[in-house]
Design an enzyme around this catalytic site. Structure first.
Site, PDB file in Angstrom:
ATOM      1  N   LYS A  75     -11.539  -2.109  -5.403  1.00 44.25           N
ATOM      2  CA  LYS A  75     -10.202  -2.554  -5.280  1.00 44.25           C
ATOM      3  C   LYS A  75     -10.102  -3.291  -4.100  1.00 44.25           C
ATOM      4  O   LYS A  75     -10.395  -2.763  -2.909  1.00 44.25           O
ATOM      5  CB  LYS A  75      -9.328  -1.377  -5.441  1.00 44.25           C
ATOM      6  CG  LYS A  75      -7.751  -1.771  -5.535  1.00 44.25           C
ATOM      7  CD  LYS A  75      -7.034  -0.598  -5.897  1.00 44.25           C
ATOM      8  CE  LYS A  75      -5.666  -0.959  -6.016  1.00 44.25           C
ATOM      9  NZ  LYS A  75      -4.662  -0.063  -6.159  1.00 44.25           N
ATOM     10  N   SER A 150      -1.377  -0.132  -9.766  1.00 43.99           N
ATOM     11  CA  SER A 150      -1.740  -1.443  -9.051  1.00 43.99           C
ATOM     12  C   SER A 150      -3.283  -1.785  -9.193  1.00 43.99           C
ATOM     13  O   SER A 150      -3.772  -2.695  -8.801  1.00 43.99           O
ATOM     14  CB  SER A 150      -1.438  -1.334  -7.753  1.00 43.99           C
ATOM     15  OG  SER A 150      -2.041  -0.292  -7.134  1.00 43.99           O
ATOM     16  N   SER A 174      -1.447   4.452  -9.328  1.00 44.23           N
ATOM     17  CA  SER A 174      -1.942   3.327  -9.627  1.00 44.23           C
ATOM     18  C   SER A 174      -3.701   3.432 -10.315  1.00 44.23           C
ATOM     19  O   SER A 174      -4.050   2.279 -10.257  1.00 44.23           O
ATOM     20  CB  SER A 174      -1.867   2.459  -7.908  1.00 44.23           C
ATOM     21  OG  SER A 174      -0.723   2.116  -8.028  1.00 44.23           O
TER      22      SER A 174
END
Length: 485
Positions: A75, A150, A174
């Site tokens: 990420k 996210s 997330s």
């Protein structure tokens, strides 16, 4: 794409080379990225170079670990030396960290091959991966829908076989919510189990890095590699890391030895009937497999959402004060003076959702409202943790749907922040309490969209989560379903 264990066997038996495996992943990325947009940055040359080093080790007869030669996506809010780390924000465009995060250093040391950095909601603030300054990621099961957020880029990359496994971060759901939306496994570990050194801060008292994978065992292997004490992180827990794969067997413990509590407060208004139906069937199967099922009340569970949206923006407003255009990242042009440059840089560099949360946090921390909002929210946070403590005196694991709905349409909730926030209703209380929780697939709705079940345990009981999740996973075929791309 095969599992970590399968790829490991292929490498040590010399059926396939690390270069071949890496090239397959990169070909998938090249083919699928125009539709999915999972990656902000792909490091193809670096990945092939790492793969060649792995092949050289194998050719020399060196013993390799489970993660050696395994393609992984990271990420883009986790710092990687020499690779851009943007956090999905214009304010960090072209920022290249001069240091490596602890988790990525552990992966590099283990011989894993980093394919690139995945897309996210800006600074982790969002539930759909639509808030990125660079691109909107789509769901591999339906390109007209969101992958969740996210960590939507990481979840989409794993679900579509662009990567074998991925790292995400979880502040209010997330990792787990996108895992649910994309039909993969995702775990948020106990707060402090995995080092946050090199994770760009959003809400420091809740942020935690964790794995996403297609199987429970792969998540267990990846967590094993990244967990452990780190003196560079002041909140890191100095505790031994157990072997998370040790108790992964298809059979649950003798009948009644694992007690699962269903959180009563998660079955109210807003829960899709298809989600409830899939979750109910999953619970019935767990009961057939030997779990003792009971309904548990966590009275303040519903307070999690408003509590989170006071505490998290407050911490974010402080953490994001460092971005001013002076040392790195985006800087606004044609400023009249230094103060004007700060204001213009932040105004042009931050997206609307980040600005909204900074403003909420600044307001909650202001002199006249600190006691009424921030201090009160911290008190409620303590009460939420107490509810979990009482529940774990009666059961070993708590269970509920991961999200009230399946993946929603792109743009459907963009103009309604409160509706967007509600998609994390089931996951947020876990972060407030610092507990570990895992999401795994438990079915599909009538439109063929994945549904996730969330299992929550007491602190540092990740091994129990993996054990129960593995038994459920092996008793059905949900994890074998792949999106038709």
């Amino acid at each position: 794409m095969a599992s970590i264990s399968d790829i490991h066997q292929q490498l040590i038996s010399k059926q396939r080379s690390a270069v071949e495996i890496t090239q397959e992943a990169l070909e998938n990325i090249n083919q699928l990225e125009p539709k999915l947009k999972s990656f902000i940055c792909v490091t193809a040359e670096k990945a092939i170079a790492q793969a060649r080093q792995v092949d050289a080790k194998i050719a020399a007869g060196e013993k390799i670990g489970l993660l050696t030669g395994i393609p992984i996506a990271v990420k883009d809010n986790i710092c990687t030396r020499g690779i851009p780390t943007t956090c999905g924000s214009k304010i960090l465009q072209n920022f290249i960290p001069p240091y490596e995060s602890t988790v990525t250093q552990k992966l590099v040391d283990a011989g894993a091959i980093i394919l690139g950095k995945t897309n996210l909601d800006e600074f982790g603030m969002g539930s759909s991966t639509e808030n990125s300054a660079y691109q909107v990621t789509t769901n591999p099961w339906d390109n007209t829908r969101v992958p969740g957020g996210s960590s939507g880029g990481s979840a989409a990359a794993v679900a579509s076989a662009e990567s074998v496994v991925a790292l995400g971060s979880d502040t209010g759901g997330s990792i787990r919510q996108p895992a649910s939306f994309c039909g993969v496994v995702g775990i948020k570990p106990t707060y402090g189990l995995v080092s946050r050194y090199g994770l760009v801060a959003y809400a420091s008292s809740m942020d935690q890095i964790g794995p996403l994978s297609r199987t429970v065992k792969d998540s267990a292997i990846l967590l094993q590699a990244i967990a452990g004490y780190d003196p560079k992180d002041s909140t890191s827990l100095n505790v031994p890391v157990p072997d998370y794969t040790k108790n992964l067997t298809p059979n649950l413990r003798p009948k009644g030895q694992i007690r699962i509590g269903l959180i009563q407060e998660t079955f109210g208004d807003g829960l899709d009937s298809s989600v409830l139906q899939a979750f109910t069937k999953a619970v019935e199967l767990m009961q057939e497999l030997g779990a003792e099922i009971q309904v548990i009340s966590c009275p303040r569970f519903s307070y999690g959402l408003p509590t989170y949206y006071v505490i998290a923006p407050s911490e974010a407003s402080a953490n994001l004060a460092r971005y001013d255009g002076v040392k790195y990242g985006f800087r606004a042009s044609e400023s009249e003076n230094l103060l004007n440059m700060y204001a213009k840089t932040r105004s042009e560099g931050f997206g609307s959702e980040v600005k909204r949360r900074i403003m909420i946090g600044t307001y909650a921390l202001s002199a006249g409202y600190y006691d009424a909002y921030y201090l009160k929210a911290q008190k409620v946070r303590t009460l939420i943790k107490e509810d979990f403590d009482k529940a774990f005196a009666k059961v070993d694991i708590l269970a509920c749907p991961t999200s009230p709905t399946t993946a929603f349409k792109l743009g459907e909730k963009s103009d309604n922040p409160l509706s967007m926030y509600l998609s994390d209703l089931m996951t947020i209380p876990v972060n407030l309490a610092g507990l570990p929780a895992l999401s795994l697939p438990c079915g599909f709705d009538q439109q063929g969209l994945p549904i996730g079940m969330q299992l929550i345990s007491n602190v540092l009981k990740e091994d129990l989560l993996f054990e129960a999740a593995y038994v459920y996973e092996q008793a059905n075929n949900w994890y074998k379903f792949q999106p038709q791309l």
